[in-house]
Design an enzyme around this catalytic site. Sequence first.
Site, PDB file in Angstrom:
ATOM      1  N   LYS A 184       7.607   3.908   8.269  1.00 35.53           N
ATOM      2  CA  LYS A 184       6.563   4.927   8.319  1.00 35.53           C
ATOM      3  C   LYS A 184       5.479   4.469   9.288  1.00 35.53           C
ATOM      4  O   LYS A 184       4.701   3.578   8.977  1.00 35.53           O
ATOM      5  CB  LYS A 184       5.933   5.138   6.932  1.00 35.53           C
ATOM      6  N   GLU A 260       0.268  -8.040   6.133  1.00 30.25           N
ATOM      7  CA  GLU A 260      -0.589  -8.579   7.195  1.00 30.25           C
ATOM      8  C   GLU A 260      -1.812  -7.687   7.205  1.00 30.25           C
ATOM      9  O   GLU A 260      -1.760  -6.544   7.640  1.00 30.25           O
ATOM     10  CB  GLU A 260       0.186  -8.545   8.516  1.00 30.25           C
ATOM     11  N   CYS A 294      -6.509  -7.127  14.459  1.00 34.26           N
ATOM     12  CA  CYS A 294      -6.882  -7.830  13.226  1.00 34.26           C
ATOM     13  C   CYS A 294      -7.218  -9.292  13.515  1.00 34.26           C
ATOM     14  O   CYS A 294      -7.789  -9.968  12.671  1.00 34.26           O
ATOM     15  CB  CYS A 294      -5.791  -7.695  12.184  1.00 34.26           C
ATOM     16  N   GLU A 391     -15.080  -6.485   8.433  1.00 33.15           N
ATOM     17  CA  GLU A 391     -14.330  -6.411   9.686  1.00 33.15           C
ATOM     18  C   GLU A 391     -14.865  -5.208  10.478  1.00 33.15           C
ATOM     19  O   GLU A 391     -14.975  -4.107   9.943  1.00 33.15           O
ATOM     20  CB  GLU A 391     -12.847  -6.218   9.366  1.00 33.15           C
TER      21      GLU A 391
END
Length: 489
Positions: A184, A260, A294, A391
């Site tokens: 997906k 992750e 990331c 973040e």
Amino acid sequence: MLLTDRLNDAQLLRDKAYINGGWVAAHEAAGFSVYNPATGAPLATVPDCAAEDTRAAIAAAEQALIVWRETPAPLRASLLRALHGLLLKHEEDLAQLITAEQGKPLAEALGEVRYAAAYVDWFAAEARRTYGDVIPAASADRRLLVVKQPIGVVATITPWNFPLAMLARKVAPALAAGCAVVSKPAEATPLSALALAELTSRAGFPAGVFNVLPTSSGDRVGGELTSNPVVRKLSFTGSTATGKLLLSQCAEGVKKVSLELGGNAPFIVFDDADLEAAVAGAVAVKFRNSGQTCICANRFIVHEKLYDEFAERLALAVNALSVGDGAEAGTDQGPLINAAAVRKVENQLEDAVASGAHVICGGARHERGGSFFQPTVLVNVRGDMRVAREETFGPVAPLLPFQSEAEAVELANQTQAGLAAYFYTADMARAWRVAEQLEYGMVGVNETAISSEAIPFGGIKESGLGREGSSYGIDEYLELKHICMGGLG
Ligand code: ADP
């Protein structure tokens, strides 16, 4: 210009779901549009898959698995090598697709295609090396064996920031191990995934071993992927919040999970650092993909002796970055993925400035409008500001001062994230000491280009579970089985 006009091979732009080796509409026959974040122009309308389509793809994968898991490793390897060749052959078209749906500059998109292809090449080789073991037995009439077997049907859920590479580094080891995959892609970027499906078909992979389900709502497909007992493993890359949700959904069926998730990478500049190298590394690791990776540096922790000079030099370099449509030559930084991403950056900046931080470069939306944002450098930042705690996923470099090594390490580790960390120093003893003290899965010492297919990519703490790439990466798709052979005396 139409996207198809930019492609040498227009067949790489696919607008159907890929299930059991065929291009199909969604059961509900609904579709959703994919847009270019630089221009707002619609690129394609793709099927909006839901639970029923997901069940069809899982059933196809389950069926395909019967033959695929028994296919000799050298044959699986040769199909992966063919796919690798096709990825490189079509690298320019694939880069155009990535830039169109994701926004990064074409040169970065080309880098992503090659990075994705490198995982396919790597795992073509690893397919042949899933060795087992023979364990010395306590009695002469027994032999104790360990074999590695494909885990079965694997689900992947991937983000929009590297729409091809994040998928390739899951699909390549899964197929190499003998698993069948249902993928997906992210709602914003399904076109790269569909192009990958097209190339697996051309490479000769059997129908059903790789399936791609575009959808506008991850939870509809994700709910089926995580609850269906046929799926034995989920590999996810994305936000920490979604990762935690999927992990909890997978708990019910005790599925194997690789995650992750988000990072909050520190970038420490010690007082003995090579300043020029540190500034170059900072620009590369902060502003690549508009700060939407990331492993982007999220906090710059700079020794007070160098603080002003580092800030000045960084601002100078950042001011020189050219913001624009990634498809235009000379663009260093494309748009952010959408309006929500811009708002998040703005909110963090407002919070920081209200708490005493100063903008020395950028600091606002870019004059091009849309989701373009100015590359920004922020000084007088403290660890308790949102821009340091959360973040950012945008082009903002916040600079925090420190005095002692212990303080720098403490600041760096002051987060639940643990993906990547960077530091610059000329002192070898400090290099070892700090590298070992940083609570991160990956550490760059005087280097920010840390990722490749050869290394185990992944995080600790809340940044994830498992590793991707390297000789360790294929284990995520294998089960160990012990076979005890008795009666041999
Ligand atoms: P981001 O904030 O980077 O978009 P997400 O974690 O929301 O990060 O997205 C990463 C991937 O997870 C995307 O493919 C997205 O569609 C998918 N996703 C988001 N929510 C869910 C969910 N509830 N179930 C399954 N997939 C989801």
